[in-house]
Design a protein around this motif. Structure first.
Motif, mmCIF file in Angstrom:
data_model
loop_
_atom_site.group_PDB
_atom_site.id
_atom_site.type_symbol
_atom_site.label_atom_id
_atom_site.label_comp_id
_atom_site.label_asym_id
_atom_site.label_seq_id
_atom_site.Cartn_x
_atom_site.Cartn_y
_atom_site.Cartn_z
ATOM 1 N N GLY A 139 0.806 -1.212 0.000
ATOM 2 C CA GLY A 139 0.000 0.000 0.000
ATOM 3 C C GLY A 139 0.839 1.262 0.000
ATOM 4 N N PHE A 140 1.831 1.328 0.883
ATOM 5 C CA PHE A 140 2.676 2.525 0.948
ATOM 6 C C PHE A 140 3.569 2.649 -0.287
ATOM 7 C CE2 PHE A 140 1.836 2.327 5.647
ATOM 8 C CZ PHE A 140 1.153 3.531 5.702
ATOM 9 N N ALA A 141 3.961 1.525 -0.874
ATOM 10 C CA ALA A 141 4.741 1.583 -2.111
ATOM 11 C C ALA A 141 3.913 2.196 -3.235
ATOM 12 C CB ALA A 141 5.217 0.187 -2.507
ATOM 13 N N MET A 142 2.651 1.809 -3.339
ATOM 14 C CA MET A 142 1.774 2.376 -4.364
ATOM 15 C C MET A 142 1.596 3.881 -4.156
ATOM 16 S SD MET A 142 -1.054 -0.697 -4.449
ATOM 17 C CE MET A 142 -2.062 -0.066 -5.770
ATOM 18 N N SER A 190 -6.980 6.449 -14.583
ATOM 19 C CA SER A 190 -5.583 6.611 -14.978
ATOM 20 C C SER A 190 -4.683 5.800 -14.062
ATOM 21 C CB SER A 190 -5.188 8.086 -14.919
ATOM 22 O OG SER A 190 -5.138 8.538 -13.573
ATOM 23 N N LEU A 191 -3.442 5.635 -14.467
ATOM 24 C CA LEU A 191 -2.472 4.931 -13.626
ATOM 25 C C LEU A 191 -2.334 5.623 -12.283
ATOM 26 C CD1 LEU A 191 -0.224 2.850 -13.128
ATOM 27 C CD2 LEU A 191 1.348 4.412 -14.322
ATOM 28 N N GLN A 192 -2.232 6.951 -12.281
ATOM 29 C CA GLN A 192 -2.073 7.677 -11.023
ATOM 30 C C GLN A 192 -3.323 7.559 -10.154
ATOM 31 O OE1 GLN A 192 -0.485 11.654 -11.312
ATOM 32 N NE2 GLN A 192 0.925 11.114 -12.955
ATOM 33 N N PHE A 193 -4.503 7.630 -10.762
ATOM 34 C CA PHE A 193 -5.754 7.418 -10.027
ATOM 35 C C PHE A 193 -5.747 6.060 -9.333
ATOM 36 C CE2 PHE A 193 -9.912 5.425 -9.917
ATOM 37 C CZ PHE A 193 -10.747 6.408 -9.400
ATOM 38 N N SER A 194 -5.392 5.034 -10.078
ATOM 39 C CA SER A 194 -5.411 3.671 -9.533
ATOM 40 C C SER A 194 -4.381 3.494 -8.433
ATOM 41 C CB SER A 194 -5.174 2.662 -10.657
ATOM 42 O OG SER A 194 -6.155 2.789 -11.671
ATOM 43 N N LEU A 195 -3.186 4.044 -8.626
ATOM 44 C CA LEU A 195 -2.151 3.931 -7.597
ATOM 45 C C LEU A 195 -2.607 4.565 -6.297
ATOM 46 C CD1 LEU A 195 1.063 4.719 -9.679
ATOM 47 C CD2 LEU A 195 0.547 2.550 -8.535
ATOM 48 N N PHE A 196 -3.212 5.742 -6.391
ATOM 49 C CA PHE A 196 -3.603 6.433 -5.161
ATOM 50 C C PHE A 196 -4.743 5.716 -4.440
ATOM 51 C CE2 PHE A 196 -6.199 9.466 -2.786
ATOM 52 C CZ PHE A 196 -5.250 9.954 -1.907
ATOM 53 N N PHE A 197 -5.839 5.480 -5.133
ATOM 54 C CA PHE A 197 -7.017 4.944 -4.441
ATOM 55 C C PHE A 197 -6.849 3.474 -4.068
ATOM 56 C CE2 PHE A 197 -8.832 8.785 -6.300
ATOM 57 C CZ PHE A 197 -9.470 9.303 -5.181
ATOM 58 N N LEU A 198 -6.158 2.694 -4.886
ATOM 59 C CA LEU A 198 -5.882 1.314 -4.482
ATOM 60 C C LEU A 198 -4.854 1.287 -3.357
ATOM 61 C CD1 LEU A 198 -5.805 -0.642 -7.870
ATOM 62 C CD2 LEU A 198 -7.666 -0.468 -6.203
ATOM 63 N N GLY A 199 -3.902 2.216 -3.369
ATOM 64 C CA GLY A 199 -2.949 2.307 -2.266
ATOM 65 C C GLY A 199 -3.657 2.572 -0.954
ATOM 66 N N VAL A 200 -4.602 3.516 -0.961
ATOM 67 C CA VAL A 200 -5.389 3.805 0.242
ATOM 68 C C VAL A 200 -6.166 2.568 0.676
ATOM 69 C CG1 VAL A 200 -7.328 5.156 1.145
ATOM 70 C CG2 VAL A 200 -5.544 6.277 -0.220
ATOM 71 N N VAL A 212 -5.491 -0.631 0.135
ATOM 72 C CA VAL A 212 -4.613 -1.679 0.671
ATOM 73 C C VAL A 212 -4.136 -1.312 2.074
ATOM 74 C CG1 VAL A 212 -2.408 -2.860 0.337
ATOM 75 C CG2 VAL A 212 -3.911 -2.476 -1.613
ATOM 76 N N VAL A 213 -3.837 -0.046 2.315
ATOM 77 C CA VAL A 213 -3.455 0.379 3.665
ATOM 78 C C VAL A 213 -4.613 0.169 4.638
ATOM 79 C CG1 VAL A 213 -2.817 2.360 5.092
ATOM 80 C CG2 VAL A 213 -1.685 1.992 2.892
ATOM 81 N N LEU A 214 -5.833 0.460 4.209
ATOM 82 C CA LEU A 214 -6.995 0.215 5.058
ATOM 83 C C LEU A 214 -7.147 -1.269 5.367
ATOM 84 C CD1 LEU A 214 -9.722 2.616 3.609
ATOM 85 C CD2 LEU A 214 -8.697 2.695 5.891
ATOM 86 N N LEU A 215 -6.924 -2.123 4.379
ATOM 87 C CA LEU A 215 -6.978 -3.563 4.632
ATOM 88 C C LEU A 215 -5.958 -3.979 5.683
ATOM 89 C CD1 LEU A 215 -7.428 -5.023 1.022
ATOM 90 C CD2 LEU A 215 -9.084 -5.141 2.888
#
Length: 401
Positions: free
Chosen positions: A237-240, A281-291, A293-296
């Motif tokens: 998550g933090f890597a994303m 977008s790639l940046q959209f996906s990185l940010f919201f999926l990163g959030v 995964v951190v929540l998980l």
């Protein structure tokens, strides 16, 4: 099955896996309802873009922006759930049949029951292909790929996500059919076909499918023991989020909407996080999926009243999704009629919700009150249905709702 997985008692393994996914999915679906209440109830929802800095306010912007978390979470975790379901019984043929039938069912549901709930148009003059349709197509494709190793499937998803931003906004095709096909696969588009319904491609299939395929591969992480899973989730998550920050700070690859200084510090910050959802977008996906995964990771083994509340919705997302559209839309008519509009003056038809564009609606604080009322009103029904599903595993049709 991962060879490095540490064996756990079945009850513990099931709880830590399913509960964290259900909590995050439930949180996403509750936030999603806010966006749909805003769509139908807010005074300016039909005439102004809440993300336009020329007309929006920070509160309105954030009300819309926070709901971007929902769609990538649903699509990604749909893939993860497919992986976990497959590994639970290990029968590839059975899993493929289920994915095919469920995928086709979701596609039909989108353009019928869901479509009517959104537009309340008995003539179906608007067909909107959005997140449920995209998940349905993703399930069909996943069924075809299912016998490949999960990391290969994830690699296909990653390749699509990394490369689709290289494509032009408008395809090279000259015919209406060619433009529609390009839009269906890659870019959002609106097509008022002569003699038929207007088709709004809201969720282009390939970019969203990439998230579902990545989510399927992500199932390997979810099946680890609790300690290993949490560590991997935090790292991933933090890597994303770190990659997102590097790409975004310097306006590098993966986002067609560069951030820029605005008229105020607040709007400049909002510009930085205003990434493109349609298509993701790639940046959209990185940010919201990163959030996500951190929540998980944060909710890895959490079991308190608040998380159980959200998990109730997360266990029956389709049930909630169907009911909430009809509740929000019906209550919108009550609001409009109470504000003096006559039923015969309600506009129905192509891209019409059945409410005048101006002169009706409520301000943002009341949108939040209506949203909370909708969520709480649906809680008893979701809790009942969740318990009913758990008590009747022999009723296979329940898995389609």
């Amino acid at each position: 099955m991962l060879q490095t997985e540490v064996p756990l008692p079945l009850a513990q393994k099931s709880y830590t896996r399913v509960s964290s996914i259900d909590i995050v999915r439930g949180l996403a679906i509750v936030i999603m309802a806010l966006d749909h209440v805003r769509d139908l109830w807010h005074t300016t929802s039909l005439v102004q873009d809440p993300l336009s800095f020329e007309t929006t306010t920070p509160a309105l912007f954030l009300t819309r922006w926070i709901t971007h978390f929902c769609a990538p979470t649903f699509v990604f975790l749909a893939g993860t759930s497919a992986y976990l379901s497959y590994k639970k019984h290990g029968d590839a043929g059975r899993a493929q049949k289920f994915l095919l039938s469920r995928g086709l069912w979701l596609m039909v549901l989108e353009v019928t029951v869901i479509g009517f709930g959104i537009w309340f148009d008995i003539q179906f003059r608007t067909v909107m292909l959005q997140v449920i349709f995209a998940i349905g197509v993703g399930f069909v494709v996943l069924a075809l790929l299912l016998r490949l190793p999960s990391r290969v499937i994830g690699g296909i998803g990653a390749a699509i996500l990394l490369l689709h931003n290289l494509l032009p906004q408008v395809g090279p095709a000259e015919t209406m059919a060619g433009k529609f096909l390009y839009s269906l696969l890659f870019r959002q588009g609106f097509f008022p076909f002569e003699g038929g319904p207007a088709v709004l491609v809201a969720y282009p299939l390939l970019p969203w499918m990439s998230l579902l395929l990545l989510g399927y591969s992500f199932g390997e992480v979810v099946r680890k023991d609790a300690v290993s899973r949490q560590k991997t989730l935090y790292l991933l998550g933090f890597a994303m989020l770190a990659v997102f920050m590097v790409l975004r700070v310097f306006n590098l690859y993966g986002e067609p909407n560069p951030w820029a200084p605005q008229t105020s510090t607040a709007f400049t910050i909002l510009s930085f996080f205003n990434v493109t959802k349609y298509p993701p977008s790639l940046q959209f996906s990185l940010f919201f999926l990163g959030v996500m995964v951190v929540l998980l990771a944060l909710l890895n083994t959490t079991n308190i009243a608040v998380t159980r509340f959200f998990a109730t919705y997360g266990r029956v997302p389709m049930f909630f999704y169907l009911l909430h559209w009809y509740l929000i839309h019906t209550s919108m008519f009550v609001m409009v009629l109470a504000q003096g509009v006559k039923w015969e003056d309600l506009p129905f038809g192509m891209m019409k919700f059945g409410r005048p564009e101006e002169g009706v609606g409520v301000e943002l604080p009341y949108v939040y009150l209506v949203w909370m009322a909708v969520v709480l009103l649906l809680y008893p029904a979701c809790r009942w249905y969740s318990r009913y599903k758990a008590a009747h595993p022999e009723k296979k049709w329940l898995s389609y709702l």
